[in-house]
Design a protein around this motif. Structure first.
Motif, PDB file in Angstrom:
ATOM      1  N   CYS A   1      -7.086  -5.722 -12.479  1.00  0.00           N
ATOM      2  CA  CYS A   1      -7.065  -6.105 -11.067  1.00  0.00           C
ATOM      3  C   CYS A   1      -5.623  -6.189 -10.601  1.00  0.00           C
ATOM      4  O   CYS A   1      -4.771  -6.741 -11.310  1.00  0.00           O
TER       5      CYS A   1
ATOM      6  N   HIS B   1      -2.064  -9.378  -5.098  1.00  0.00           N
ATOM      7  CA  HIS B   1      -0.901  -9.477  -4.224  1.00  0.00           C
ATOM      8  C   HIS B   1      -0.581 -10.938  -3.995  1.00  0.00           C
ATOM      9  O   HIS B   1      -1.455 -11.719  -3.621  1.00  0.00           O
TER      10      HIS B   1
ATOM     11  N   THR C   1      -4.169 -11.388  -1.634  1.00  0.00           N
ATOM     12  CA  THR C   1      -5.425 -10.641  -1.782  1.00  0.00           C
ATOM     13  C   THR C   1      -5.574 -10.198  -3.229  1.00  0.00           C
ATOM     14  O   THR C   1      -4.598 -10.116  -3.970  1.00  0.00           O
TER      15      THR C   1
ATOM     16  N   LYS D   1       0.839  -1.195   0.000  1.00  0.00           N
ATOM     17  CA  LYS D   1       0.000   0.000   0.000  1.00  0.00           C
ATOM     18  C   LYS D   1       0.881   1.255   0.000  1.00  0.00           C
ATOM     19  O   LYS D   1       0.644   2.212  -0.742  1.00  0.00           O
TER      20      LYS D   1
ATOM     21  N   ARG E   1      -0.497  -7.482 -12.168  1.00  0.00           N
ATOM     22  CA  ARG E   1      -1.699  -6.805 -12.664  1.00  0.00           C
ATOM     23  C   ARG E   1      -2.249  -7.592 -13.850  1.00  0.00           C
ATOM     24  O   ARG E   1      -1.557  -7.820 -14.832  1.00  0.00           O
TER      25      ARG E   1
ATOM     26  N   GLN F   1       3.532  -8.266  -6.665  1.00  0.00           N
ATOM     27  CA  GLN F   1       2.184  -7.978  -7.136  1.00  0.00           C
ATOM     28  C   GLN F   1       2.101  -8.130  -8.652  1.00  0.00           C
ATOM     29  O   GLN F   1       3.075  -7.916  -9.371  1.00  0.00           O
TER      30      GLN F   1
ATOM     31  N   ASN G   1       2.754   1.446  -3.392  1.00  0.00           N
ATOM     32  CA  ASN G   1       1.934   1.892  -4.517  1.00  0.00           C
ATOM     33  C   ASN G   1       1.530   3.359  -4.398  1.00  0.00           C
ATOM     34  O   ASN G   1       1.233   3.990  -5.403  1.00  0.00           O
TER      35      ASN G   1
ATOM     36  N   THR H   1     -10.154  -1.911 -11.377  1.00  0.00           N
ATOM     37  CA  THR H   1     -10.138  -0.470 -11.606  1.00  0.00           C
ATOM     38  C   THR H   1     -11.091  -0.153 -12.739  1.00  0.00           C
ATOM     39  O   THR H   1     -11.644  -1.063 -13.359  1.00  0.00           O
TER      40      THR H   1
ATOM     41  N   GLU I   1      -7.304  -7.024  -5.357  1.00  0.00           N
ATOM     42  CA  GLU I   1      -7.975  -5.726  -5.223  1.00  0.00           C
ATOM     43  C   GLU I   1      -9.139  -5.651  -6.203  1.00  0.00           C
ATOM     44  O   GLU I   1      -9.107  -6.272  -7.261  1.00  0.00           O
ATOM     45  N   PRO I   2     -10.168  -4.888  -5.866  1.00  0.00           N
ATOM     46  CA  PRO I   2     -11.310  -4.735  -6.790  1.00  0.00           C
ATOM     47  C   PRO I   2     -10.822  -4.134  -8.112  1.00  0.00           C
ATOM     48  O   PRO I   2      -9.849  -3.396  -8.127  1.00  0.00           O
TER      49      PRO I   2
END
Lengths: 231, 361
Positions: B319, B322, B309, B229, B333, B331, B232, B314, B311-312
């Motif tokens: 997405c 992680h 995890t 977090k 994408r 991470q 980023n 974008t 992430e929702p």
């Protein structure tokens, strides 16, 4: 036809007064200019205004108050009398004191402008390079603001040479003691000695022209340093 | 030895309130957005703020056992054993380059010996500039002179306020190289301001993150940046900073092998020495995910990972996932479409394919 002995005495006297006044003004004016350039105090406005007063006041007003202050019953007069110096009115040193006050803004303002234009940064840099306040004044502020100091000295000198009203009030018209060029010219005109008046007046015009040419040329080359006076 | 600062500075519209302790060695980066108080903090360390700026006189700065500022004492800047490099050029214009370098030298008790001076001047590549006036130098040259001038003071702590902010890319990488050499050759602790994630991840050993005058994080860079977090928030493009040791500088196939602790990664050959500690940037966009181990693929590095995890998605249908590679966290994408198609869920075992990785040090 040239200068009479009285004219030469007036020129010499004027030169002495202007030189001493300029030196005193650089010594007194620099700390005032430094303070005005750096302070955030609420006194900055009033003190700046007091320094600038001679710019707008009729010289006779300044001379009048100085005459009273330096007279036997004035505060300055009482101090000088107590010190055994007598009163300073109608003396050489009385004239010097009056000139210092009268020419103050012409010395303080160019120095103040130059220091303000420098900003804080050069002094901060000097401090990080181990220079204390006095050290950085002499090795950084003074050389970087030099055009401002030179302008201040020239204008202080020239303005003192040109004074008349204050001299007449405080110094009167004593040959060799207080009779400066401007008063001498006045005397010549009073006695209809126009050619004598021409000689002295012409000298003053040329002197002033040369001085201003030097100042303007200097400031044009050094515009960046902010030493300009805004004449 | 440690450096600590507890400060409370109040301007009319801004307050800096921090309490930090860092080791007095290596490079510490102060990171944060514009207006977060980075420069205010650095200037306070240098003693450049007037004393009356400290709220109720609150300020305590200690370097080892030397107290620079306390409720009762305030060591003025010129007595602090620091070197300071300002953001913009700060050379004295009325002096030549040599005189600029000498200015501080003359004022310290034990000036450097000639060979030590030459070493610093060579290190910064400025020996050909010494006789020039200050206003005839380029921005990069000026900053290098300013850095040399600070180093010649024999500082016990070097402070730099975004020394590269005003430079173009080429000059910047030039100065970055010098800073890297500083770190390895001179071993002077450096506190350095930056708002560039690239620079910070390349140089820093220790990280201080400021926001609106408050300390958000402080610690060793590995620890602080292990938190994605934070990482980023530093950059527009999500990435992971990996630390590794070179095992093979050049294989038969011109690759460099790096041990990441939890995995071995092979990257195109770089001029690095065996056993060198290096840092790698792994961008999330360069990591893709497969459910079974891909075979017959050109991708060199494929890691066995567990999804931590997701992430929702974008707005542009991406997405951020992680992953845990043992104790290392990376991470990836991927498109929200693939994410749904592969039915990716937290806890799932997957294979991360590393398409590219870049060396930063």
């Amino acid at each position: 036809m040239g200068f009479s002995d009285a004219d030469l005495a007036a020129l010499w006297l004027t030169f002495r007064i202007a030189s001493i006044t300029t030196i005193l003004l650089l010594i007194i004016g620099t700390p005032i200019a430094l303070w005005l350039a750096r302070t955030n105090s609420r006194w900055k406005g009033p003190i700046g205004a007091i320094v600038a007063l001679p710019l707008v006041l009729p010289p006779t007003v300044l001379g009048f108050y100085l005459l009273i202050a330096m007279g036997p019953n004035g505060p300055i007069g009482q101090i000088t009398t107590a010190l055994g110096l007598g009163t300073l009115t109608f003396t050489f040193w009385g004239l010097v004191i009056a000139s210092v006050l009268y020419s103050m803004p012409f010395v303080v303002q160019p120095i103040q402008n130059a220091i303000e234009a420098l900003g804080e940064r050069p002094l901060e840099v000097a401090a990080t390079l181990r220079a204390g306040p006095w050290d950085s004044f002499f090795t950084v502020t003074l050389p970087l603001a030099r055009p401002g100091f030179i302008t201040a000295a020239i204008l202080g000198f020239a303005h003192t040479v040109g004074e008349f009203g204050v001299v007449l009030m405080v110094g009167g018209n004593i040959p060799g003691v207080t009779r400066v060029i401007s008063v001498q010219i006045y005397d010549h005109v009073e006695t209809m000695a126009y050619s004598q008046a021409h000689w002295l007046s012409g000298t003053m015009v040329i002197f002033s022209f040369v001085v201003l040419t030097i100042v303007y040329t200097f400031n044009r080359d050094r515009k960046k340093s902010g030493a300009g006076y805004g004449l | 030895m440690a450096f600590s600062a507890r400060l409370n500075i109040a301007y009319s519209d801004f307050t800096l309130d921090v309490d930090l302790t860092i080791p007095a060695k290596g490079i510490t980066a102060i990171f944060g957005p514009s207006g977060s108080g980075k420069t205010t903090l650095l200037r306070a360390i240098a003693g450049l703020h007037p004393k009356d700026l400290y709220k109720n006189g609150q300020g305590h700065i200690q370097f080892g056992d030397q107290i620079w500022q306390s409720d009762t004492d305030f060591l003025p800047t010129y007595k602090r054993p620091i070197g300071y490099v300002f953001q913009e050029s700060s050379l004295f214009e009325h002096l030549s380059i040599q005189q600029n370098l000498d200015y501080g030298q003359k004022r310290i008790k034990k000036p450097l010996k000639p060979h030590e001076r030459d070493h610093i001047i060579d290190l910064l590549g400025i020996s050909h500039l010494l006789t020039r006036p200050a206003d005839k130098l380029s921005g990069g040259e000026r900053q290098r002179v300013a850095i040399a001038r600070a180093l010649l003071l024999r500082p016990r702590l070097l402070l730099m306020d975004e020394p590269m902010a005003s430079l173009d890319f080429a000059r910047k990488s030039e100065i970055l190289r010098f800073l890297e050499r500083l770190k390895t050759e001179l071993k002077i602790p450096l506190i350095y301001i930056s708002h560039n994630a690239e620079e910070v991840t390349r140089l820093a050993d220790h990280l201080i993150i400021l926001d609106q005058g408050k300390l958000q994080q402080q610690g060793p860079i590995q620890e602080v940046l292990a938190n994605h977090k934070i990482l980023n928030s530093m950059s527009d493009e999500p990435f992971t900073l990996l630390f590794g040791t070179v095992i093979t500088a050049r294989t038969d196939h011109n690759l460099t092998e790096v041990d990441l602790g939890d995995a071995l990664i092979r990257i195109p050959h770089h001029e690095v020495k065996k056993q060198a500690e290096i840092r790698l940037h792994l961008y999330a966009k360069d990591v893709s995910i497969a459910l079974s181990r891909p075979e017959q693929t050109s991708v060199l590095n494929i890691f066995d990972c567990q999804i931590d995890t997701i992430e929702p998605p974008t707005e542009n249908g991406q997405c951020l996932i992680h992953l845990c590679l043992k104790n290392t966290r990376i991470q990836a994408r991927v498109s929200a479409y693939s994410c749904a198609e592969l039915d990716l869920r937290a806890g799932q075992q997957v294979f991360a394919q590393i398409k590219a990785v870049s060396i930063v040090q």
